[in-house]
Design a protein around this motif. Structure first.
Motif, PDB file in Angstrom:
ATOM      1  N   MET A   1      -4.197  37.300  18.794  1.00 14.92           N
ATOM      2  CA  MET A   1      -2.883  37.744  18.366  1.00 14.92           C
ATOM      3  C   MET A   1      -1.839  37.129  19.281  1.00 14.92           C
ATOM      4  O   MET A   1      -2.004  37.123  20.489  1.00 14.92           O
ATOM      5  CB  MET A   1      -2.800  39.268  18.388  1.00 14.92           C
ATOM      6  N   GLN A   2      -0.788  36.632  18.688  1.00 13.15           N
ATOM      7  CA  GLN A   2       0.299  36.049  19.457  1.00 13.15           C
ATOM      8  C   GLN A   2       1.088  37.128  20.172  1.00 13.15           C
ATOM      9  O   GLN A   2       1.063  38.304  19.796  1.00 13.15           O
ATOM     10  CB  GLN A   2       1.249  35.283  18.547  1.00 13.15           C
ATOM     11  N   GLU A   3       1.814  36.709  21.178  1.00 12.97           N
ATOM     12  CA  GLU A   3       2.725  37.611  21.863  1.00 12.97           C
ATOM     13  C   GLU A   3       3.843  38.018  20.914  1.00 12.97           C
ATOM     14  O   GLU A   3       4.287  37.205  20.112  1.00 12.97           O
ATOM     15  CB  GLU A   3       3.332  36.914  23.085  1.00 12.97           C
ATOM     16  N   PRO A   4       4.289  39.263  20.982  1.00 13.74           N
ATOM     17  CA  PRO A   4       5.417  39.676  20.138  1.00 13.74           C
ATOM     18  C   PRO A   4       6.645  38.811  20.429  1.00 13.74           C
ATOM     19  O   PRO A   4       6.844  38.371  21.557  1.00 13.74           O
ATOM     20  CB  PRO A   4       5.674  41.125  20.551  1.00 13.74           C
ATOM     21  N   ALA A   5       7.428  38.568  19.410  1.00 11.31           N
ATOM     22  CA  ALA A   5       8.646  37.778  19.559  1.00 11.31           C
ATOM     23  C   ALA A   5       9.813  38.581  19.011  1.00 11.31           C
ATOM     24  O   ALA A   5       9.696  39.225  17.973  1.00 11.31           O
ATOM     25  CB  ALA A   5       8.522  36.464  18.799  1.00 11.31           C
ATOM     26  N   GLU A   6      10.915  38.543  19.744  1.00 14.27           N
ATOM     27  CA  GLU A   6      12.113  39.201  19.241  1.00 14.27           C
ATOM     28  C   GLU A   6      12.781  38.291  18.221  1.00 14.27           C
ATOM     29  O   GLU A   6      12.850  37.081  18.412  1.00 14.27           O
ATOM     30  CB  GLU A   6      13.081  39.487  20.383  1.00 14.27           C
ATOM     31  N   ILE A   7      13.243  38.883  17.140  1.00 10.21           N
ATOM     32  CA  ILE A   7      13.963  38.132  16.123  1.00 10.21           C
ATOM     33  C   ILE A   7      15.254  38.881  15.825  1.00 10.21           C
ATOM     34  O   ILE A   7      15.377  40.076  16.083  1.00 10.21           O
ATOM     35  CB  ILE A   7      13.138  37.944  14.832  1.00 10.21           C
ATOM     36  N   GLY A   8      16.211  38.166  15.287  1.00  7.92           N
ATOM     37  CA  GLY A   8      17.486  38.775  14.934  1.00  7.92           C
ATOM     38  C   GLY A   8      17.662  38.845  13.427  1.00  7.92           C
ATOM     39  O   GLY A   8      16.931  38.215  12.668  1.00  7.92           O
ATOM     40  N   ILE A   9      18.628  39.613  13.041  1.00  8.61           N
ATOM     41  CA  ILE A   9      18.991  39.743  11.636  1.00  8.61           C
ATOM     42  C   ILE A   9      20.419  39.230  11.510  1.00  8.61           C
ATOM     43  O   ILE A   9      21.314  39.702  12.210  1.00  8.61           O
ATOM     44  CB  ILE A   9      18.917  41.210  11.173  1.00  8.61           C
ATOM     45  N   ASP A  10      20.635  38.238  10.622  1.00  4.65           N
ATOM     46  CA  ASP A  10      21.984  37.694  10.485  1.00  4.65           C
ATOM     47  C   ASP A  10      22.852  38.608   9.616  1.00  4.65           C
ATOM     48  O   ASP A  10      22.394  39.647   9.118  1.00  4.65           O
ATOM     49  CB  ASP A  10      21.963  36.248   9.995  1.00  4.65           C
ATOM     50  N   GLY A  13      21.595  39.837   6.373  1.00  6.31           N
ATOM     51  CA  GLY A  13      20.351  40.609   6.393  1.00  6.31           C
ATOM     52  C   GLY A  13      19.102  39.748   6.423  1.00  6.31           C
ATOM     53  O   GLY A  13      17.999  40.245   6.213  1.00  6.31           O
ATOM     54  N   ARG A  14      19.245  38.463   6.713  1.00  8.33           N
ATOM     55  CA  ARG A  14      18.091  37.554   6.726  1.00  8.33           C
ATOM     56  C   ARG A  14      17.495  37.474   8.117  1.00  8.33           C
ATOM     57  O   ARG A  14      18.194  37.553   9.123  1.00  8.33           O
ATOM     58  CB  ARG A  14      18.511  36.161   6.270  1.00  8.33           C
ATOM     59  N   VAL A  15      16.176  37.280   8.146  1.00  9.21           N
ATOM     60  CA  VAL A  15      15.463  37.043   9.402  1.00  9.21           C
ATOM     61  C   VAL A  15      14.670  35.749   9.268  1.00  9.21           C
ATOM     62  O   VAL A  15      14.329  35.335   8.160  1.00  9.21           O
ATOM     63  CB  VAL A  15      14.504  38.202   9.769  1.00  9.21           C
ATOM     64  N   GLN A  16      14.385  35.118  10.393  1.00  7.70           N
ATOM     65  CA  GLN A  16      13.528  33.935  10.408  1.00  7.70           C
ATOM     66  C   GLN A  16      12.290  34.273  11.213  1.00  7.70           C
ATOM     67  O   GLN A  16      12.389  34.753  12.342  1.00  7.70           O
ATOM     68  CB  GLN A  16      14.241  32.740  11.031  1.00  7.70           C
ATOM     69  N   LEU A  17      11.137  34.020  10.619  1.00  2.00           N
ATOM     70  CA  LEU A  17       9.869  34.252  11.291  1.00  2.00           C
ATOM     71  C   LEU A  17       9.296  32.910  11.711  1.00  2.00           C
ATOM     72  O   LEU A  17       9.400  31.928  10.979  1.00  2.00           O
ATOM     73  CB  LEU A  17       8.894  34.973  10.356  1.00  2.00           C
ATOM     74  N   SER A  18       8.672  32.862  12.875  1.00  2.00           N
ATOM     75  CA  SER A  18       8.116  31.604  13.359  1.00  2.00           C
ATOM     76  C   SER A  18       6.933  31.170  12.506  1.00  2.00           C
ATOM     77  O   SER A  18       6.225  31.997  11.926  1.00  2.00           O
ATOM     78  CB  SER A  18       7.676  31.742  14.817  1.00  2.00           C
ATOM     79  N   LEU A  19       6.733  29.856  12.425  1.00  2.00           N
ATOM     80  CA  LEU A  19       5.598  29.328  11.674  1.00  2.00           C
ATOM     81  C   LEU A  19       4.287  29.819  12.268  1.00  2.00           C
ATOM     82  O   LEU A  19       3.325  30.066  11.538  1.00  2.00           O
ATOM     83  CB  LEU A  19       5.643  27.804  11.644  1.00  2.00           C
TER      84      LEU A  19
END
Length: 61
Positions: A1-10, A13-19
């Motif tokens: 499992m990858q390390e958790p990553a913080e993401i933002g919401i523009d 209301g959109r978010v981008q998830l890493s590949l």
């Protein structure tokens, strides 16, 4: 499992998830997803075909 990553919401209301996160979940870019709230600050994303299969197995469709 990858390390958790913080993401933002523009603002839209959109978010981008890493590949990497998508690959780990078995989700490819362009996949159709179903999103639902699981309460308490959680949003669940499921592949469309998996969500439909689960509903069929439970007799909800």
């Amino acid at each position: 499992m990858q390390e958790p990553a913080e993401i933002g919401i523009d603002e839209q209301g959109r978010v981008q998830l890493s590949l990497g996160l998508l690959a780990e979940a078995g989700i490819t870019p362009g996949a159709e997803l179903v999103a639902f709230s699981d309460g308490d600050g959680r949003i669940v994303l499921r592949r469309h075909e998996d969500a439909v299969r689960d509903l069929l197995e439970r007799g909800h469709l």
